[in-house]
Write an enzyme that holds these catalytic residues in place. Structure first.
Site, PDB file in Angstrom:
ATOM      1  N   ARG A   1      43.889  77.295 -12.368  1.00  0.00           N
ATOM      2  CA  ARG A   1      43.360  76.242 -13.240  1.00  0.00           C
ATOM      3  C   ARG A   1      41.836  76.315 -13.337  1.00  0.00           C
ATOM      4  O   ARG A   1      41.226  75.688 -14.192  1.00  0.00           O
ATOM      5  CB  ARG A   1      43.757  74.856 -12.712  1.00  0.00           C
ATOM      6  CG  ARG A   1      45.226  74.631 -12.715  1.00  0.00           C
ATOM      7  CD  ARG A   1      45.566  73.192 -12.537  1.00  0.00           C
ATOM      8  NE  ARG A   1      45.059  72.366 -13.616  1.00  0.00           N
ATOM      9  CZ  ARG A   1      45.515  72.406 -14.864  1.00  0.00           C
ATOM     10  NH1 ARG A   1      46.453  73.261 -15.198  1.00  0.00           N
ATOM     11  NH2 ARG A   1      45.019  71.603 -15.796  1.00  0.00           N
TER      12      ARG A   1
ATOM     13  N   LYS B   1      40.225  74.431  -0.524  1.00  0.00           N
ATOM     14  CA  LYS B   1      40.676  75.179  -1.712  1.00  0.00           C
ATOM     15  C   LYS B   1      40.228  74.480  -2.985  1.00  0.00           C
ATOM     16  O   LYS B   1      39.902  75.114  -3.985  1.00  0.00           O
ATOM     17  CB  LYS B   1      42.196  75.291  -1.723  1.00  0.00           C
ATOM     18  CG  LYS B   1      42.800  75.638  -3.072  1.00  0.00           C
ATOM     19  CD  LYS B   1      44.276  75.346  -3.105  1.00  0.00           C
ATOM     20  CE  LYS B   1      44.888  75.355  -4.465  1.00  0.00           C
ATOM     21  NZ  LYS B   1      44.497  74.255  -5.355  1.00  0.00           N
ATOM     22  N   ASN B   2      40.186  73.145  -2.981  1.00  0.00           N
ATOM     23  CA  ASN B   2      39.859  72.416  -4.210  1.00  0.00           C
ATOM     24  C   ASN B   2      38.372  72.136  -4.356  1.00  0.00           C
ATOM     25  O   ASN B   2      37.948  71.358  -5.207  1.00  0.00           O
ATOM     26  CB  ASN B   2      40.678  71.125  -4.295  1.00  0.00           C
ATOM     27  CG  ASN B   2      42.140  71.441  -4.497  1.00  0.00           C
ATOM     28  OD1 ASN B   2      42.502  72.588  -4.789  1.00  0.00           O
ATOM     29  ND2 ASN B   2      42.999  70.459  -4.319  1.00  0.00           N
TER      30      ASN B   2
ATOM     31  N   CYS C   1      50.129  74.751 -10.434  1.00  0.00           N
ATOM     32  CA  CYS C   1      51.461  74.343 -10.002  1.00  0.00           C
ATOM     33  C   CYS C   1      52.196  73.564 -11.098  1.00  0.00           C
ATOM     34  O   CYS C   1      51.605  72.792 -11.845  1.00  0.00           O
ATOM     35  CB  CYS C   1      51.347  73.466  -8.759  1.00  0.00           C
ATOM     36  SG  CYS C   1      50.740  74.399  -7.356  1.00  0.00           S
TER      37      CYS C   1
ATOM     38  N   VAL D   1      50.044  60.089  -9.529  1.00  0.00           N
ATOM     39  CA  VAL D   1      49.040  61.007 -10.087  1.00  0.00           C
ATOM     40  C   VAL D   1      49.678  62.046 -10.994  1.00  0.00           C
ATOM     41  O   VAL D   1      49.177  62.352 -12.081  1.00  0.00           O
ATOM     42  CB  VAL D   1      48.237  61.691  -8.955  1.00  0.00           C
ATOM     43  CG1 VAL D   1      47.224  62.670  -9.524  1.00  0.00           C
ATOM     44  CG2 VAL D   1      47.549  60.640  -8.091  1.00  0.00           C
TER      45      VAL D   1
ATOM     46  N   ASP E   1      48.274  65.370  -2.994  1.00  0.00           N
ATOM     47  CA  ASP E   1      48.572  66.663  -2.363  1.00  0.00           C
ATOM     48  C   ASP E   1      49.050  66.505  -0.925  1.00  0.00           C
ATOM     49  O   ASP E   1      49.562  67.450  -0.329  1.00  0.00           O
ATOM     50  CB  ASP E   1      47.327  67.556  -2.368  1.00  0.00           C
ATOM     51  CG  ASP E   1      46.805  67.769  -3.762  1.00  0.00           C
ATOM     52  OD1 ASP E   1      45.592  67.902  -3.929  1.00  0.00           O
ATOM     53  OD2 ASP E   1      47.622  67.761  -4.694  1.00  0.00           O
TER      54      ASP E   1
HETATM   55  C1  EPZ Z   1      42.884  68.866  -8.892  1.00  0.00           C
HETATM   56  O1  EPZ Z   1      43.703  69.206  -9.990  1.00  0.00           O
HETATM   57  C2  EPZ Z   1      43.455  69.650  -7.721  1.00  0.00           C
HETATM   58  N1  EPZ Z   1      43.392  71.081  -8.020  1.00  0.00           N
HETATM   59  C3  EPZ Z   1      44.894  69.222  -7.461  1.00  0.00           C
HETATM   60  O2  EPZ Z   1      45.361  69.926  -6.306  1.00  0.00           O
HETATM   61  C4  EPZ Z   1      44.916  67.724  -7.158  1.00  0.00           C
HETATM   62  O3  EPZ Z   1      46.247  67.306  -6.986  1.00  0.00           O
HETATM   63  C5  EPZ Z   1      44.286  66.963  -8.325  1.00  0.00           C
HETATM   64  O4  EPZ Z   1      42.951  67.459  -8.584  1.00  0.00           O
HETATM   65  C6  EPZ Z   1      44.209  65.477  -8.048  1.00  0.00           C
HETATM   66  O5  EPZ Z   1      43.457  65.260  -6.890  1.00  0.00           O
HETATM   67  C7  EPZ Z   1      42.202  71.712  -7.927  1.00  0.00           C
HETATM   68  O6  EPZ Z   1      41.173  71.126  -7.626  1.00  0.00           O
HETATM   69  C8  EPZ Z   1      42.220  73.191  -8.224  1.00  0.00           C
HETATM   70  P1  EPZ Z   1      43.401  66.016 -12.328  1.00  0.00           P
HETATM   71  P2  EPZ Z   1      43.291  68.748 -11.488  1.00  0.00           P
HETATM   72  O7  EPZ Z   1      42.671  66.472 -13.531  1.00  0.00           O
HETATM   73  O8  EPZ Z   1      41.824  68.704 -11.608  1.00  0.00           O
HETATM   74  C9  EPZ Z   1      45.968  64.275 -15.856  1.00  0.00           C
HETATM   75  C10 EPZ Z   1      46.784  71.305  -5.052  1.00  0.00           C
HETATM   76  O9  EPZ Z   1      47.974  71.273  -4.663  1.00  0.00           O
HETATM   77  N2  EPZ Z   1      45.022  64.958 -16.768  1.00  0.00           N
HETATM   78  O10 EPZ Z   1      42.746  65.055 -11.395  1.00  0.00           O
HETATM   79  O11 EPZ Z   1      44.062  69.586 -12.435  1.00  0.00           O
HETATM   80  C11 EPZ Z   1      46.827  65.291 -15.111  1.00  0.00           C
HETATM   81  O12 EPZ Z   1      47.912  65.715 -15.893  1.00  0.00           O
HETATM   82  C12 EPZ Z   1      46.452  70.857  -6.466  1.00  0.00           C
HETATM   83  O13 EPZ Z   1      45.815  71.698  -4.360  1.00  0.00           O
HETATM   84  C13 EPZ Z   1      45.150  64.749 -18.140  1.00  0.00           C
HETATM   85  O14 EPZ Z   1      46.040  64.036 -18.592  1.00  0.00           O
HETATM   86  O15 EPZ Z   1      43.892  67.266 -11.485  1.00  0.00           O
HETATM   87  C14 EPZ Z   1      47.268  64.498 -13.900  1.00  0.00           C
HETATM   88  O16 EPZ Z   1      48.379  63.694 -14.228  1.00  0.00           O
HETATM   89  C15 EPZ Z   1      47.636  70.275  -7.201  1.00  0.00           C
HETATM   90  N3  EPZ Z   1      44.283  65.385 -18.973  1.00  0.00           N
HETATM   91  C16 EPZ Z   1      46.068  63.613 -13.605  1.00  0.00           C
HETATM   92  O17 EPZ Z   1      45.270  63.604 -14.808  1.00  0.00           O
HETATM   93  C17 EPZ Z   1      43.272  66.185 -18.516  1.00  0.00           C
HETATM   94  O18 EPZ Z   1      42.495  66.720 -19.330  1.00  0.00           O
HETATM   95  C18 EPZ Z   1      45.208  64.121 -12.465  1.00  0.00           C
HETATM   96  O19 EPZ Z   1      44.821  65.434 -12.796  1.00  0.00           O
HETATM   97  C19 EPZ Z   1      43.160  66.374 -17.121  1.00  0.00           C
HETATM   98  C20 EPZ Z   1      44.031  65.755 -16.265  1.00  0.00           C
END
Ligand code: EPZ
Length: 438
Positions: free
Chosen positions: A97, A23-24, A121, A333, A311
């Site tokens: 997203r 999915k990701n 989410c 995370v 996840d």
């Molecule tokens: C991806 O989300 C996945 N979703 C998430 O899976 C996964 O948990 C996450 O990566 C971490 O592996 C998809 O790929 C669609 P991040 P993403 O940017 O890209 C902070 C699931 O259940 N952050 O790595 O949104 C953020 O708030 C989902 O399948 C900022 O602060 O995650 C978080 O605390 C849930 N500013 C951390 O980084 C930003 O501009 C990690 O987020 C971007 C992120």
């Protein structure tokens, strides 16, 4: 309409199921196809809501899409990309997203984009500051509007230096999808290197992009003028595989997950074994089973790859309620990914959540008001209850809890689970679960 199921718990899940593309990863590869001047073909595509949402969004921009759901093959033809009508894009606000990742490709193809407000989410603030900072660094102009953002690049997109303060998966993908056709060289430091990112790099390389990944999480990209379509088979969904593994543990069952891929799951497998689960790996998948006896409590800390994936945490927590002793989970995370434990306590679990960083190294949430550590005391027999799905992975963890509990549970809002778990009710039926639509 609230989608509700009735679950009779207490029966071990036994049998075999198949997981398809991640999915990701899959929706990101779909977005990458926009960059190609010729059609792309993506294989091993699951029937999940995120694929539907991105198909709809690409369709609004003129991409011709054909999805052979049975075969899991998606054909995408971006020959006639056009600007979408803002009102139609606005209507998709809150659905996913992924739309934020359309910025770079649409700027390269059309010189502008309107991106709807994001969904996803409720596990934290989900800011996109790193995305917007990266786009501005390439020379884009970001204008916040009603229901989304309007983005342009009047001087074009030029290669740049970007350092991510945190290895954000999304911000890394944002940078890759923009840099591959930006003029000159882009150096991305502090990048995410999850298997899903590496598979997106595989796709971009197939399209003709020039990118290198160094040992220190630095990715260098040299922009090119044209990219072609790709043919690619998506890597399997390691989160779904781990979710079924946790279900086997929590219900004292035995599940063969066809498609599970050991190299993407090494850390999960180590943890699964430490808790007391057993697994057997063959070329087609992995058998996860509870060998009998007691499960062991553990200290767990989630982290970016190659650490224990955030996840994987929520489904495994349900199995930890059945482990003897005190388990500690430190979620580093997301700042707000433990709210789902409240409903587990209603079912008989004994889980306490804390603002402190417990069990491992202090993380960025430690000195702020976030309940991001949990202590789980077990084993605690679970009993059925009426519960509401809070988010995707929390929802699956509720299914596991209901299946492991004695008696009947009523689970509301299960459609959220369809965002990331293909045919999950059919699979539960195959595994002998007593589940029916209420
Ligand atoms: C991806 O989300 C996945 N979703 C998430 O899976 C996964 O948990 C996450 O990566 C971490 O592996 C998809 O790929 C669609 P991040 P993403 O940017 O890209 C902070 C699931 O259940 N952050 O790595 O949104 C953020 O708030 C989902 O399948 C900022 O602060 O995650 C978080 O605390 C849930 N500013 C951390 O980084 C930003 O501009 C990690 O987020 C971007 C992120």
């Amino acid at each position: 309409m609230d989608s509700i199921i009735r679950v009779q718990g207490g029966k071990p899940l036994q049998g075999d199921i198949t997981v398809r593309g991640a999915k990701n990863f899959v929706p990101k590869a779909m977005v990458a196809s926009l960059l190609g001047t010729t059609p792309s073909k993506l294989r091993n595509v699951p029937l999940i809501r995120d694929v539907d949402v991105v198909s709809g969004l690409l369709g609004l921009h003129g991409v011709q899409i054909n999805f052979d759901q049975g075969a899991g093959v998606l054909d995408l033809d971006p020959s006639n990309v056009e600007t979408a009508h803002v009102a139609e894009v606005q209507a998709m606000a809150g659905s996913s997203r992924i739309p934020i990742l359309l910025c770079g490709p649409l700027l390269h193809r059309l010189g502008e984009a309107f991106i709807p407000d994001l969904g996803g989410c409720n596990i934290g603030g989900r800011p996109i500051d790193m995305h917007l900072n990266a786009l501005r660094s390439f020379g884009a102009i970001v204008d916040k509007q009603e229901g989304g953002i309007h983005i342009t690049a009047p001087q074009g997109l030029r290669g740049t230096k970007i350092n991510l303060p945190y290895p954000s998966v999304g911000a890394t993908e944002q940078t890759l999808l923009t840099a591959v056709m930006a003029e000159g060289i882009t150096e991305l430091t502090g990048a995410a290197i999850e298997p899903e990112i590496m598979d997106l790099i595989n796709v971009l390389q197939k399209m003709g992009a020039n990118l290198s990944v160094d040992t220190d999480r630095t990715i260098r990209i040299e922009g090119v003028k044209e990219l072609k379509g790709f043919t690619h088979t998506a890597l399997p969904d390691r989160i779904e595989a781990a979710s079924w593994a946790s279900a086997a543990l929590a219900t004292r069952g035995d599940i063969y997950v066809r498609g599970a891929h050991q190299p993407d799951m090494t850390t999960f497998l180590n943890t699964f074994r430490k808790v007391g689960g057993e697994f057997e790996i063959d070329d087609a998948g992995i058998r996860f089973f509870h060998p009998g006896g007691e499960l062991q409590s553990i200290v767990l800390e989630t982290n970016v790859h190659p650490g224990f994936m955030t996840d994987w945490q929520q489904p495994l927590v349900v199995a930890l309620t059945q482990a003897t002793g005190l388990s500690i989970v430190h979620e580093t995370v997301y700042e707000n990914r433990l709210g789902f434990t409240k409903a587990l306590n209603q079912m008989g679990a004994q889980i306490q959540i804390y603002r402190e960083c417990l069990g491992g190294t202090p993380c960025r949430f430690g000195q702020r008001n976030f309940y991001h550590s949990a202590v789980i005391s077990g084993p605690t027999p679970l009993h059925g209850a009426e519960i509401w799905v809070p988010d995707l992975r929390g929802g699956f963890s509720y299914l596991i809890a209901a299946l492991g509990a004695e008696g009947e549970s009523i689970v509301h809002g299960i459609d959220v689970i369809a965002r990331g778990y293909e045919h999950f009710l059919t699979k539960l039926g195959r595994l002998g679960a007593n589940v029916e639509r209420a």
